[in-house]
Design a protein around this motif. Sequence first.
Motif, PDB file in Angstrom:
ATOM      1  N   CYS A 299      -7.512  -9.036   3.653  1.00  0.00           N
ATOM      2  CA  CYS A 299      -7.905  -7.920   2.795  1.00  0.00           C
ATOM      3  C   CYS A 299      -8.714  -6.965   3.669  1.00  0.00           C
TER       4      CYS A 299
ATOM      5  N   TYR B   5     -13.540   4.629   3.166  1.00  0.00           N
ATOM      6  CA  TYR B   5     -14.279   3.664   2.352  1.00  0.00           C
ATOM      7  C   TYR B   5     -15.777   3.837   2.603  1.00  0.00           C
TER       8      TYR B   5
ATOM      9  N   ASP C   5      -3.493  -0.975   4.767  1.00  0.00           N
ATOM     10  CA  ASP C   5      -4.673  -0.786   3.928  1.00  0.00           C
ATOM     11  C   ASP C   5      -4.573  -1.699   2.717  1.00  0.00           C
ATOM     12  N   GLY C   6      -5.553  -2.593   2.546  1.00  0.00           N
ATOM     13  CA  GLY C   6      -5.551  -3.467   1.367  1.00  0.00           C
ATOM     14  C   GLY C   6      -5.138  -4.885   1.710  1.00  0.00           C
TER      15      GLY C   6
ATOM     16  N   ASN D  61       0.829  -1.216   0.000  1.00  0.00           N
ATOM     17  CA  ASN D  61       0.000   0.000   0.000  1.00  0.00           C
ATOM     18  C   ASN D  61       0.858   1.259   0.000  1.00  0.00           C
TER      19      ASN D  61
ATOM     20  N   LYS E  52     -10.219  -3.257   4.241  1.00  0.00           N
ATOM     21  CA  LYS E  52     -10.607  -1.979   3.647  1.00  0.00           C
ATOM     22  C   LYS E  52     -11.483  -1.244   4.659  1.00  0.00           C
TER      23      LYS E  52
END
Length: 464
Positions: free
Chosen positions: A255, A220, A300-301, A174, A257
């Motif tokens: 993952c 998000y 993040d991610g 990221n 977010k």
Amino acid sequence: MLSQPTAADPVAFRAAQPGAEAWVSALCSHPTWSPVQNALKGIAEKMIHSLFLINCSGDIFLEKHWKSVVSQSVCDYFFEAQEKAIDVENVPPVISTPHHYLISIYRDKIFFVSVIQTEVPPLFVIEFLHRVADTFQDYFGECSETAIKDNVVIVYELLEEMLDNGFPLATESNILKELIKPPTILRSVVNSITGSSNVGDTLPTGQLSNIPWRRAGVKYTNNEAYFDVIEEIDAIIDKSGSTVFAEIQGVIDSCIKLSGMPDLSLSFMNPRLLDDVSFHPCIRFKRWESERVLSFIPPDGNFRLISYRVSSQNLVAIPVYVKHLISFKENSSSGRFDVTIGPKQNMGKTVEGVVMTVHMPKAVLNMNLTATQGSYTFDPVTKVLAWDVGKITPQKLPNLKGIVNLQSGAPKPEENPSLNIQFKIQQLAISGLKVNRLDMYGEKYKPFKGVKYITKAGKFQVRT
């Protein structure tokens, strides 16, 4: 104290960075650092000089040098070791040459071969090479020769940021994506017209904080946290069906977010199963030691949260069994081949994606077999039999049997071949590991959470 460039202007700050080697040299020359001078100089010598990417055909299709240009001829030592190896996975990861060390990994039909001029901890280099391959996978969707060639400019930009004059610098995906924008069709067209590049003009915000793996100001619309528990079984089964060796290699890929700066705690039903746990830097190790809870502020991610091992054989359940009859007669030009694969009754999950490969003896000319399920191929040059079984249904077990034709006059093969089995089981962690709960602190919204389990075969071998 040594004067440092100010971080008021991120672009100027980044431009003023002296580079890792210059930093170490400056520290070594400063009088207050004399107690650690020798140690720092030792670190300065331990660096990656060059990287070569080699395909399965032995072609060097990309090379990158940091310190000085190293001739491609150094790879001849690697090619010699490759010829001696039975298969690609048996190529030694560390090869000593008169003037260099070659440290390599094999990923997605590509050898990543690094050149080192002095002794260095091999795992340090191997881990970095895996980070490079993971980054290519994340950026291009696949870490293939075609993808790398199609995005060669971005590849060089990434390598320049990931390694500063031979020292690992930015390896978090990221953070790299703030430095170098991932490729898109529109961006590629704009860059070709305007002559611009994918390199960002500001330093990532995370690089200036005490949480360098997470960028600031993340927002998000849908806040989600997904975890994939993936376990691979390495096992050796003897002729009688007894387990000679069994071990589980597991990872938890995440993952995340989530908006803002969430603080997460992930707990397990049975955390004591895990041995040799390797953590992402975001995890608070003391909390794991005391409570066996993963506490962290996530990147993040996509990222790998932990990798672990379950080595106690009584905890490793073998999900499939194999019945086999492979025989060769003395002074005969034929032999018998009969193999049946079935699931263990106590699994309760479907075993799918089953593939069996067998390296047959050199004396085998061809094989006339009948498969009750799936299809098989036999390569008379490499002597490799591949049986693509697919999904196993307990009501009708897949069987492959027939005649093996041998060279006339050839001696009987000294030993029977081993069967290498690949398989996959969805929604099952074979070790019994289960996530208990995920708690979030520091933010007021409620995220959507999900956990997926996958078990697959690693090096799963049945001896006949």
